[in-house]
Design a protein around this motif. Structure first.
Motif, short mmCIF file in Angstrom:
data_model
loop_
_atom_site.label_atom_id
_atom_site.label_comp_id
_atom_site.label_asym_id
_atom_site.label_seq_id
_atom_site.Cartn_x
_atom_site.Cartn_y
_atom_site.Cartn_z
N GLU A 10 2.67 34.09 -104.22
CA GLU A 10 2.57 32.64 -104.59
C GLU A 10 3.57 32.66 -105.67
O GLU A 10 3.74 33.53 -106.64
CB GLU A 10 1.21 32.33 -105.01
CG GLU A 10 0.23 32.04 -103.88
CD GLU A 10 0.80 31.00 -102.86
OE1 GLU A 10 1.39 30.26 -103.20
OE2 GLU A 10 0.03 30.95 -101.65
N ILE A 25 0.37 26.86 -109.68
CA ILE A 25 0.72 27.91 -108.44
C ILE A 25 1.24 26.98 -107.64
O ILE A 25 0.96 25.90 -107.29
CB ILE A 25 -0.71 28.47 -107.98
CG1 ILE A 25 -1.34 29.38 -108.90
CG2 ILE A 25 -0.24 29.23 -106.81
CD1 ILE A 25 -2.51 29.98 -108.65
N GLY A 26 2.53 27.48 -107.16
CA GLY A 26 3.09 26.85 -105.93
C GLY A 26 4.26 26.08 -106.47
O GLY A 26 4.76 26.17 -107.57
N LYS A 41 5.86 35.55 -109.96
CA LYS A 41 5.37 35.72 -108.67
C LYS A 41 4.11 36.39 -108.93
O LYS A 41 3.90 36.81 -110.05
CB LYS A 41 6.00 36.70 -107.78
CG LYS A 41 7.52 36.33 -106.99
CD LYS A 41 7.21 35.03 -106.00
CE LYS A 41 8.73 34.66 -105.69
NZ LYS A 41 8.54 33.63 -104.53
N SER A 42 3.10 36.20 -107.87
CA SER A 42 1.50 36.64 -108.02
C SER A 42 1.40 38.03 -107.64
O SER A 42 0.69 38.83 -108.01
CB SER A 42 0.81 35.69 -107.20
OG SER A 42 1.24 35.71 -105.89
#
Length: 416
Positions: A10, A25-26, A41-42
């Protein structure tokens, strides 16, 4: 783990405002009026992305790529469970993995405090106001007023009136008038009139006139006339005439006469009689004629006219000098041509025609030019002293409307 083992993951975006920061997030933006810091990024994507930690160790808080920041070194080994600034306490360090980001891209939040609900907007306002004002205004007003006013005005006005005025004025006026007038007048007039007058007059006049007359006259006229006249006349007369005439005459006469005549004659005569104007010519100098320069477009009138003896002796550009306020002594020109132009032609107007020639200049002969096709006749002929003295292209100048003075060509193809 190898790069890309967990897929793309994500998108994580970090935001900051004042002394705190948070994450979303997103692709959705943070709900607060926050500033974007960095995007990561995750999961690890490639070797350029490094894990970013938010570490709390006692009173110390730090956002860094170094997982051992702030821990206590012991010889050649590190004890990350012990805080460097508190060696004798049982305080343990805590880590939060924020995601994977490029090295030092997020340096702006290194010393700021992380808030997990930074990007979450409350569904409804709190029942009680906060003790300190917020850094950014809320999109909705609070149920109860704050103890301290905010530094910036709200996006929308509150439904209820404030008991104390705000520090800075609102962007939009409230629909209901205040209970008490403000100490200082507004920069913009209110939509609705207040029930009481302000302590000091407004900087700008109101759009609509007041229902009641003012106690003292205003220094500036209103945009629209009042329904009722003021009790006392204005201290100074207006610099411009009113759009509509007054029903009553003024107490003192105007300094300048009006543009349009009055509907009724004045009761008392003028202090000074009016001065009759004289018809003025606008004759150009020989140089101006040769160079096709007109009096009304000449840019050096201020240096000529009455300030030049040769111009004064010949009354050059008399009307233009008068209109530019450099008139000759005693002139009071009527602004316009004579109302009764002479009906009889001048005595020297020719009555017989001449058999005209079409002799070219030496330059035209050297360059194969002829009078019938020469493109510069408007600037030559009667407008050029050399051509006038030698009658160059006499017939073509006549047919072109630039004939020499006193010459009517018998062999002309121009009926005029």
């Amino acid at each position: 783990f190898e790069a890309g083992y967990y897929g793309h993951g994500e998108v994580i975006t970090l935001w900051m405002s004042s002394n705190s920061f948070g994450a979303s997030i997103g692709s959705d933006p943070c709900s607060n009026d926050a500033t974007l810091v960095c995007t990561g990024k995750s999961s690890p994507q490639d070797t350029s992305l490094r894990p970013l930690f938010y570490i709390t160790c006692g009173l110390n808080k730090m956002t860094t790529h170094d997982p051992y920041y702030g821990t206590l070194p012991d010889g050649n080994s590190l004890k990350p469970y012990k805080c460097q600034d508190e060696p004798g306490s049982d305080t343990r360090a805590e880590w939060k993995l924020l995601g994977f980001f490029s090295n030092d891209e997020c340096a702006a939040i290194n010393s700021k405090e992380y808030q997990s609900d930074f990007c979450i907007e409350s569904a409804s306002p709190s029942e009680f106001p906060s003790s300190d004002f917020s850094f950014n205004p809320s999109s909705k007003p609070s149920i109860q007023p704050s103890n301290n006013p905010s530094t910036e005005p709200s996006v929308q006005p509150s439904n209820l009136l404030s008991f104390d005025p705000s520090i800075n004025p609102s962007h939009e006026p409230s629909t209901t008038a205040s209970v008490e007038p403000s100490a200082d007048p507004s920069d913009q007039p209110s939509i609705y009139p207040s029930s009481k007058p302000s302590s000091d007059p407004s900087i700008l006049p109101s759009v609509e006139p007041s229902a009641h007359r003012s106690l003292e006259p205003s220094t500036k006229p209103s945009i629209r006339p009042s329904n009722l006249p003021s009790i006392e006349p204005s201290l100074e007369p207006s610099t411009k005439p009113s759009i509509q005439p007054s029903n009553l005459p003024s107490n003192e006469p105007s300094l300048d006469p009006s543009v349009e005549p009055s509907a009724e004659p004045s009761t008392d005569p003028s202090n000074q009689p009016s001065t009759a104007c004289n018809e003025c010519s606008n004759d150009r100098t020989p140089w101006m004629k040769n160079n096709e320069v007109e009096c009304y477009t000449y840019s050096k009138l201020n240096k000529k006219c009455k300030n030049n003896q040769r111009w004064t002796d010949n009354n050059y550009c008399q009307l233009s000098c008068f209109l530019n306020e450099v008139e000759y002594e005693g002139d009071n020109c009527c602004a316009g041509p004579p109302t009764n132009p002479p009906t009889n032609p001048p005595a020297d107007t020719p009555t017989e025609c001449t058999q005209c020639t079409n002799a070219t200049t030496p330059w035209m002969r050297r360059n194969g030019k002829n009078c019938n096709t020469f493109q510069g006749l408007n600037k030559k002929c009667k407008n050029n002293a050399v051509w006038t003295d030698n009658n160059y292209c006499q017939l073509s100048c006549h047919d072109n409307g630039n004939g020499y003075f006193g010459v009517i060509c018998c062999n002309s193809g121009n009926s005029n």
